[in-house]
Design a protein around this motif. Structure first.
Motif, PDB file in Angstrom:
ATOM      1  N   SER A   1      38.006  35.528  49.641  1.00 56.72           N
ATOM      2  CA  SER A   1      38.380  34.362  48.843  1.00 56.72           C
ATOM      3  C   SER A   1      37.347  33.247  48.926  1.00 56.72           C
ATOM      4  O   SER A   1      37.128  32.511  47.962  1.00 56.72           O
ATOM      5  CB  SER A   1      39.750  33.827  49.293  1.00 56.72           C
ATOM      6  OG  SER A   1      40.759  34.785  49.073  1.00 56.72           O
ATOM      7  N   SER A   2      36.700  33.093  50.086  1.00 54.31           N
ATOM      8  CA  SER A   2      35.714  32.022  50.257  1.00 54.31           C
ATOM      9  C   SER A   2      34.506  32.209  49.339  1.00 54.31           C
ATOM     10  O   SER A   2      33.784  31.247  49.048  1.00 54.31           O
ATOM     11  CB  SER A   2      35.243  31.966  51.713  1.00 54.31           C
ATOM     12  OG  SER A   2      34.658  33.211  52.103  1.00 54.31           O
ATOM     13  N   LYS A   3      34.283  33.438  48.867  1.00 55.30           N
ATOM     14  CA  LYS A   3      33.149  33.717  47.973  1.00 55.30           C
ATOM     15  C   LYS A   3      33.521  33.560  46.503  1.00 55.30           C
ATOM     16  O   LYS A   3      32.647  33.649  45.631  1.00 55.30           O
ATOM     17  CB  LYS A   3      32.641  35.134  48.217  1.00 55.30           C
ATOM     18  CG  LYS A   3      32.229  35.415  49.658  1.00 55.30           C
ATOM     19  CD  LYS A   3      31.808  36.854  49.834  1.00 55.30           C
ATOM     20  CE  LYS A   3      31.478  37.165  51.286  1.00 55.30           C
ATOM     21  NZ  LYS A   3      31.082  38.574  51.487  1.00 55.30           N
ATOM     22  N   MET A   4      34.793  33.328  46.236  1.00 52.26           N
ATOM     23  CA  MET A   4      35.262  33.251  44.856  1.00 52.26           C
ATOM     24  C   MET A   4      34.987  31.864  44.279  1.00 52.26           C
ATOM     25  O   MET A   4      35.271  30.847  44.909  1.00 52.26           O
ATOM     26  CB  MET A   4      36.768  33.558  44.824  1.00 52.26           C
ATOM     27  CG  MET A   4      37.326  33.821  43.457  1.00 52.26           C
ATOM     28  SD  MET A   4      39.089  34.286  43.561  1.00 52.26           S
ATOM     29  CE  MET A   4      39.417  34.706  41.850  1.00 52.26           C
ATOM     30  N   LYS A   5      34.437  31.816  43.068  1.00 53.72           N
ATOM     31  CA  LYS A   5      34.072  30.536  42.448  1.00 53.72           C
ATOM     32  C   LYS A   5      35.277  29.839  41.814  1.00 53.72           C
ATOM     33  O   LYS A   5      35.613  28.714  42.157  1.00 53.72           O
ATOM     34  CB  LYS A   5      32.975  30.771  41.403  1.00 53.72           C
ATOM     35  CG  LYS A   5      31.663  31.282  41.996  1.00 53.72           C
ATOM     36  CD  LYS A   5      30.646  31.577  40.907  1.00 53.72           C
ATOM     37  CE  LYS A   5      29.357  32.116  41.500  1.00 53.72           C
ATOM     38  NZ  LYS A   5      28.355  32.457  40.446  1.00 53.72           N
ATOM     39  N   ASP A   6      35.917  30.487  40.878  1.00 58.34           N
ATOM     40  CA  ASP A   6      37.063  29.893  40.171  1.00 58.34           C
ATOM     41  C   ASP A   6      38.352  30.461  40.758  1.00 58.34           C
ATOM     42  O   ASP A   6      38.818  31.535  40.355  1.00 58.34           O
ATOM     43  CB  ASP A   6      36.978  30.178  38.677  1.00 58.34           C
ATOM     44  CG  ASP A   6      35.710  29.613  38.061  1.00 58.34           C
ATOM     45  OD1 ASP A   6      35.355  28.485  38.434  1.00 58.34           O
ATOM     46  OD2 ASP A   6      35.081  30.308  37.236  1.00 58.34           O
ATOM     47  N   LYS A   7      38.933  29.729  41.694  1.00 56.97           N
ATOM     48  CA  LYS A   7      40.127  30.211  42.385  1.00 56.97           C
ATOM     49  C   LYS A   7      41.391  29.894  41.593  1.00 56.97           C
ATOM     50  O   LYS A   7      41.532  28.798  41.058  1.00 56.97           O
ATOM     51  CB  LYS A   7      40.205  29.595  43.779  1.00 56.97           C
ATOM     52  CG  LYS A   7      39.027  29.964  44.669  1.00 56.97           C
ATOM     53  CD  LYS A   7      39.122  29.312  46.036  1.00 56.97           C
ATOM     54  CE  LYS A   7      37.909  29.666  46.888  1.00 56.97           C
ATOM     55  NZ  LYS A   7      37.948  29.062  48.231  1.00 56.97           N
ATOM     56  N   THR A   8      42.297  30.835  41.570  1.00 59.40           N
ATOM     57  CA  THR A   8      43.574  30.624  40.901  1.00 59.40           C
ATOM     58  C   THR A   8      44.502  29.807  41.805  1.00 59.40           C
ATOM     59  O   THR A   8      44.233  29.607  42.987  1.00 59.40           O
ATOM     60  CB  THR A   8      44.247  31.968  40.573  1.00 59.40           C
ATOM     61  OG1 THR A   8      44.564  32.637  41.807  1.00 59.40           O
ATOM     62  CG2 THR A   8      43.314  32.859  39.749  1.00 59.40           C
ATOM     63  N   LYS A   9      45.600  29.352  41.233  1.00 58.26           N
ATOM     64  CA  LYS A   9      46.589  28.594  41.994  1.00 58.26           C
ATOM     65  C   LYS A   9      47.142  29.429  43.142  1.00 58.26           C
ATOM     66  O   LYS A   9      47.385  28.911  44.247  1.00 58.26           O
ATOM     67  CB  LYS A   9      47.731  28.156  41.069  1.00 58.26           C
ATOM     68  CG  LYS A   9      48.781  27.288  41.732  1.00 58.26           C
ATOM     69  CD  LYS A   9      48.226  25.931  42.108  1.00 58.26           C
ATOM     70  CE  LYS A   9      49.314  25.025  42.663  1.00 58.26           C
ATOM     71  NZ  LYS A   9      48.793  23.723  43.097  1.00 58.26           N
ATOM     72  N   VAL A  10      47.342  30.708  42.901  1.00 54.06           N
ATOM     73  CA  VAL A  10      47.875  31.597  43.939  1.00 54.06           C
ATOM     74  C   VAL A  10      46.911  31.680  45.111  1.00 54.06           C
ATOM     75  O   VAL A  10      47.315  31.626  46.284  1.00 54.06           O
ATOM     76  CB  VAL A  10      48.146  33.001  43.356  1.00 54.06           C
ATOM     77  CG1 VAL A  10      48.485  33.993  44.464  1.00 54.06           C
ATOM     78  CG2 VAL A  10      49.273  32.956  42.344  1.00 54.06           C
TER      79      VAL A  10
END
Length: 326
Positions: free
Chosen positions: A242-251
């Protein structure tokens, strides 16, 4: 007198097989069959004998008879199992009864008797793009991919999924959340997400990470997997991306808040302070809304318990730091 070893080898018993039948025209009903089995008789062999010797109308799936194809998944005595990996006498000894019940896997639409519709399951599996996407240089024959032993050890276990669907049939999150891909899809998806030879990492993260935070960690997939793949482990490992994800969803954002709040309260007190974790995860507005329910149900007293920090917090800090660094 026959030697004890021979008696065990030649042991035979009569069993009663209760099958939960189904057809679109008749609906569902239970039907009983009787036959004699020995210590080598698999449940696929039981079904084959029933179909060939007693009732040709019985429908079920089976192919390899050696826990490779995944076709014969069903509920046996209420638990999701592969029929080919299950011995009739072993069930009798384990449950203390010569009655064995067979039912179709849960959650999947029924087609006939023990045969279920797996279309939705396959769609979830194909959503994670279950194949390697190599670089253009490799496709053009100008380079080759090498996998070091450390990466192979990480991927091998999760590559053994046989798409039987047992984990999905036992998963409450699949039933309750249509956005959750399911444990089997996550096992297959992580196998390629973690493969250093793959070239669509960003796309895989978008497919997998939001879904990974929808798992409730009930560990049913862990319990029923016939290949000991531990799909829940792949879900945990996917969350770490998750730390590598750019556009994070609300979940994803909510899930990260939850994990960070748990870690902070344990570091500070040595305990999981549930009231604080909930407040930090979902915010004051949601907490106030749920507080009304807690008051009405008499559970508010548990949220007001004053927690006392445990001794040895320095040791806990060392353990958590060690875990974060691995």
């Amino acid at each position: 007198m026959e030697p004890k070893s021979s008696a065990i080898r030649n042991e035979e018993k009569e069993i009663i097989v209760k099958v939960k039948r189904f057809s679109p025209d008749k609906g569902e009903w239970w039907q009983e069959y009787k036959l004699t089995v020995d210590r080598f008789t698999q449940m696929t062999e039981v079904l084959r004998r029933i179909k060939t010797e007693q009732d040709p109308s019985l429908s079920y799936r089976a192919a390899c008879h050696m826990a490779v194809c995944g076709s014969c998944g069903m509920k046996i005595n209420g638990a999701p199992m592969l029929a080919c990996k299950t011995l009739a006498l072993q069930l009798i000894n384990e449950y203390g009864s010569n009655v064995i019940t067979l039912e179709p896997m849960e959650w999947f639409p029924r087609v006939k008797d023990l045969v279920v519709d797996l279309d939705d399951f396959y769609e979830r599996m194909y959503k994670v793009k279950p194949r390697l996407y190599p670089s253009k240089e490799v496709l053009d024959g100008k380079a080759e991919h090498r996998l070091v032993p450390e990466d192979q050890r990480e991927l091998w276990k999760f590559a053994q999924c046989i798409w039987c669907g047992l984990c999905v049939s036992s998963c409450p999150s699949v039933k309750n959340d249509p956005e959750f891909l399911g444990p089997a899809a996550h096992a297959k998806g992580y196998r390629f997400l973690a493969d250093p030879r793959d070239t669509i990492t960003e796309e895989r993260m978008k497919i997998l990470i939001d879904s990974s935070w929808r798992c409730t960690y009930c560990y049913q997939c862990f319990n029923v997997c016939p290949r000991d793949i531990e799909p829940v482990t792949t879900i945990k490992k996917t969350r770490a991306w998750s730390s590598k994800m750019k556009d994070k969803t609300k979940v994803v954002e909510t899930g990260e808040k939850h994990v960070n709040a748990i870690a902070d309260t344990i570091r500070r007190s040595g305990k999981l302070l549930e009231a604080e974790v909930y407040l930090r995860t979902y915010g004051l507005v949601q907490a106030m809304t749920d507080m009304v329910f807690m008051i009405k149900s008499g559970r508010m007293k548990y949220a007001l318990i004053k927690e006392v920090p445990i001794k040895g917090l320095n040791d806990i800090e060392k353990i958590m730091t060690l875990g974060e660094n691995e």
